[in-house]
Design an enzyme around this catalytic site. Structure first.
Site, PDB file in Angstrom:
ATOM      1  N   ASP A   1       0.793  -1.236   0.000  1.00 46.71           N
ATOM      2  CA  ASP A   1       0.000   0.000   0.000  1.00 46.71           C
ATOM      3  C   ASP A   1       0.824   1.284   0.000  1.00 46.71           C
ATOM      4  O   ASP A   1       0.256   2.373  -0.022  1.00 46.71           O
ATOM      5  CB  ASP A   1      -0.941   0.023   1.208  1.00 46.71           C
ATOM      6  CG  ASP A   1      -0.191   0.116   2.541  1.00 46.71           C
ATOM      7  OD1 ASP A   1       1.041  -0.055   2.540  1.00 46.71           O
ATOM      8  OD2 ASP A   1      -0.844   0.353   3.568  1.00 46.71           O
TER       9      ASP A   1
ATOM     10  N   ARG B   1      -3.911   5.231   6.233  1.00 47.29           N
ATOM     11  CA  ARG B   1      -4.293   4.828   4.882  1.00 47.29           C
ATOM     12  C   ARG B   1      -5.354   5.758   4.329  1.00 47.29           C
ATOM     13  O   ARG B   1      -5.774   6.726   4.957  1.00 47.29           O
ATOM     14  CB  ARG B   1      -4.815   3.388   4.931  1.00 47.29           C
ATOM     15  CG  ARG B   1      -3.768   2.339   5.260  1.00 47.29           C
ATOM     16  CD  ARG B   1      -3.154   1.812   3.996  1.00 47.29           C
ATOM     17  NE  ARG B   1      -4.227   1.333   3.109  1.00 47.29           N
ATOM     18  CZ  ARG B   1      -4.830   0.139   3.207  1.00 47.29           C
ATOM     19  NH1 ARG B   1      -4.437  -0.705   4.144  1.00 47.29           N
ATOM     20  NH2 ARG B   1      -5.799  -0.206   2.390  1.00 47.29           N
TER      21      ARG B   1
ATOM     22  N   PRO C   1       8.281  -5.519   4.705  1.00 49.45           N
ATOM     23  CA  PRO C   1       7.448  -4.450   4.146  1.00 49.45           C
ATOM     24  C   PRO C   1       7.527  -3.133   4.897  1.00 49.45           C
ATOM     25  O   PRO C   1       6.993  -2.123   4.427  1.00 49.45           O
ATOM     26  CB  PRO C   1       6.030  -5.037   4.243  1.00 49.45           C
ATOM     27  CG  PRO C   1       6.075  -5.904   5.453  1.00 49.45           C
ATOM     28  CD  PRO C   1       7.472  -6.482   5.480  1.00 49.45           C
TER      29      PRO C   1
ATOM     30  N   TYR D   1       1.309  -2.630  11.894  1.00 49.38           N
ATOM     31  CA  TYR D   1       2.262  -3.736  11.875  1.00 49.38           C
ATOM     32  C   TYR D   1       2.596  -4.074  13.318  1.00 49.38           C
ATOM     33  O   TYR D   1       2.944  -3.177  14.103  1.00 49.38           O
ATOM     34  CB  TYR D   1       3.543  -3.352  11.129  1.00 49.38           C
ATOM     35  CG  TYR D   1       3.391  -3.258   9.626  1.00 49.38           C
ATOM     36  CD1 TYR D   1       3.438  -4.403   8.840  1.00 49.38           C
ATOM     37  CD2 TYR D   1       3.201  -2.032   9.003  1.00 49.38           C
ATOM     38  CE1 TYR D   1       3.308  -4.323   7.466  1.00 49.38           C
ATOM     39  CE2 TYR D   1       3.069  -1.943   7.632  1.00 49.38           C
ATOM     40  CZ  TYR D   1       3.123  -3.096   6.865  1.00 49.38           C
ATOM     41  OH  TYR D   1       2.990  -3.014   5.498  1.00 49.38           O
TER      42      TYR D   1
END
Length: 590
Positions: A49, A237, A324, A245
């Site tokens: 993302d 987001r 990530p 996370y």
């Protein structure tokens, strides 16, 4: 009855970010391309993302950034939290998320992978390219005939495809391709066996996407949280969503028999419970729904090679895997495809030989190895316990913050530097002392000579498969400089004659709005009135006027060659046109 045979220039296997970027770039270049994917539809939620500044620049060069910026969330600052004396966490610092001064987009954009895939899918549709799905590559064969492998017009790769759509029937299709690009992830089922070199770490992380109900004050900032109970990262987001996370203990989620992650041993609510311990004294209420969740073990691996005979290539997750949390996965994938697509187009147009394609592996595998080395350090810093009175060997905030800032050039993508090769020649680097050959063109503003309109230089360097020849003319009011410019223009005209479609020539003059006459330089340097620029400030006095200084070009001028992917290929003095011809002749059929 034998399967039907079809022919295509490039078959792309996998319609994730790498595959779609590759297919879109090739279709835009007029290449006959097909893309298949075994998924019945695009990603609906979650997955990758984060889009870094350089990748935004790349998407902008393809005309795709506006939609990304409209739909995505922007992360401008990063907050840091460390353990507090009472056992919870406390705010430590708030710093710019991107500390590179010449980034055109000094922020990250977050938008779920499905929405990013939709940007590519919608852009491909008017070009006549749709993803064929669900379709599975069952078998791939590469010719062993050397004559066929070295003939750019041959179709030496054969792929047997099983279409799973009932409307296509059950009969497999055999596709004969000049080139195949495998973008189907770490399984790379479309390819001969290519080993992945590297290792699996002991770090295990969970991920949840949700709309949070929390009193954590930095929930809309990117946040790195180190606590004595574990580490977490907050990624805001699009809309109201947030990604967390969450560091996990191996015993919680690892299957004892297989050593693999077992998702049945946990779920998103359990992951949120683990996160709550790290965020104390701040609280998170249970969300109405979890948009997406997963758990993973950090693996850091690079494929042993990125191509087979320069006919079958891999890109994206098929050739590198890593943590990530530095936000590199989708960015590396998109930029792999950005590097490869224009080179394929040149070979297919007979503008270059197959040898050009070797630079894909040499450039992108070197980058991938650098990425893994960086990721090992960054993942360890983030996953290790924080320093405290009872853990004096832990990671201090100063260590983590310093690493965060110093690595910004790499994580942003702005600092990528391709080494010397046929495409990167720094012989005359001293002609533009502040411009690094092998790096992307810095962000700055120039004015169009004809109407004094300001332009971001990246906006006049679109990804259209052409080399951009930026001619810094110097001060053309000096008769001697003008004579030098006329001599150079004659040699440039001879050099690109017959290959004009491969070049876009622009001029940038060291003069002012009032003094310039946009049509007083050789025609090849102003093939259209929109191709001539000046290095002066705009009417507001707030932008422009720094191109020569930023690039380190003197009043004697210089030529800057920008590759189709936006990286500086070479620079040269105006009186060294022969060196430019040697540069292009090393890989192009001039």
């Amino acid at each position: 009855m034998s399967p039907a045979n079809t022919f295509v220039d490039v078959l792309v296997v996998g319609a994730g970010p790498a595959g779609l970027m590759c297919a879109y770039s090739l279709a835009k270049a007029g290449v006959d391309v097909r893309v298949i994917d075994q998924r019945p539809s695009k990603v609906a939620a979650g997955q990758a993302d984060g889009i870094q500044p350089r990748t935004i620049e790349v998407l902008q060069s393809h005309g795709l950034a506006d939609r990304l910026l409209a739909e995505g969330n922007q992360m401008h600052m990063t907050a840091f939290y460390n353990p507090s004396p009472d056992g919870g966490i406390t705010f430590v610092d708030l710093v710019p998320d991107i500390s590179i001064l010449d980034a055109r987009y000094p922020f990250e954009v977050t938008l779920h992978q499905g929405a990013i895939e939709a940007i590519f899918l919608d852009a491909m549709r008017p070009l006549g390219v749709e993803v064929e799905r669900p379709a599975v590559p069952m078998k791939l064969q590469i010719s062993t005939d050397e004559a066929e492998l070295t003939d750019p017009g041959a179709y030496p790769v054969q792929v047997t495809i099983q279409h799973l759509d009932a409307e296509r029937g059950s009969e497999p299709e055999v596709v004969r391709a000049k080139f195949v690009v495998g973008c189907d992830g770490t399984e790379h089922s479309s390819l001969p066996r290519i080993t992945m070199d590297g290792e699996q770490t002991e770090y295990i992380w969970g991920v949840i996407d949700m709309v949070p109900d929390t009193d954590f004050p930095d929930i809309r900032h990117k946040a790195a949280v180190h606590s004595n109970q574990g580490s977490c990262m907050v990624i805001p987001r699009e809309g109201d969503k947030v990604r967390l996370y969450i560091q996990l203990e191996g015993s919680d989620v690892i299957d004892e028999d297989t050593g693999r992650v077992n998702k049945s041993k946990t779920g998103p609510r359990e992951l949120l419970d683990v996160a709550r311990k790290s965020f104390r004294p701040f609280t998170f209420k249970d969300p109405e729904v979890f948009d997406w969740w997963t758990i993973y073990i950090i693996g850091q691996r690079v494929a042993s090679r990125f191509s087979v005979h320069e006919r079958v290539f891999i890109a994206g997750d098929a050739c590198h895997t890593h943590s990530p949390k530095a936000g590199q996965g989708m960015n590396a994938s998109i930029n792999d495809a950005h590097n490869l697509a224009w080179k394929l187009a040149y070979v297919l147009r007979s503008w270059a030989g197959l040898d050009l394609l070797r630079t894909y592996e040499s450039e992108r595998r070197t980058y991938a190895q650098d990425l893994i080395n960086f990721d090992k350090k960054f993942a360890k810093l983030f996953s290790d316990k924080p320093r405290s009175p009872t853990n004096t060997n832990g990671v201090s905030h100063e260590e983590f913050s310093t690493a965060f800032k110093t690595c910004s050039g790499f994580t942003s993508g702005i600092g990528i530097h391709y080494a010397e090769s046929v495409l990167v020649n720094a012989t005359h680097q001293d002609c533009a002392v502040h411009l690094t050959v092998g790096m992307r063109v810095p962000h700055l503003v120039i004015l169009r000579a004809a109407d004094s309109r300001p332009f971001h230089i990246h906006d006049v360097l679109p990804s259209d498969t052409r080399f951009k020849v930026l001619v810094f003319t110097g001060d053309t009011r000096d008769p001697r400089q003008l004579d030098l410019l006329h001599d150079f223009a004659k040699e440039l005209e001879c050099m690109i004659s017959g290959k004009e479609n491969a070049f876009d020539v622009l001029s940038i003059r060291a003069t002012t709005k009032k003094a310039v006459r946009h049509n007083d330089i050789p025609l090849i340097l102003r093939s259209h009135w929109s191709k001539a620029f000046i290095d002066d400030v705009d009417t507001t006095g707030t932008q422009g006027g720094r191109a020569y200084k930023t690039f380190g070009v003197s009043a004697h001028g210089a030529v800057v060659v920008v590759r189709p992917d936006g990286y500086v290929g070479t620079v040269a003095p105006l009186d060294k046109a022969d060196d430019l011809k040697r540069y292009f002749s090393a890989f192009m059929n001039l």
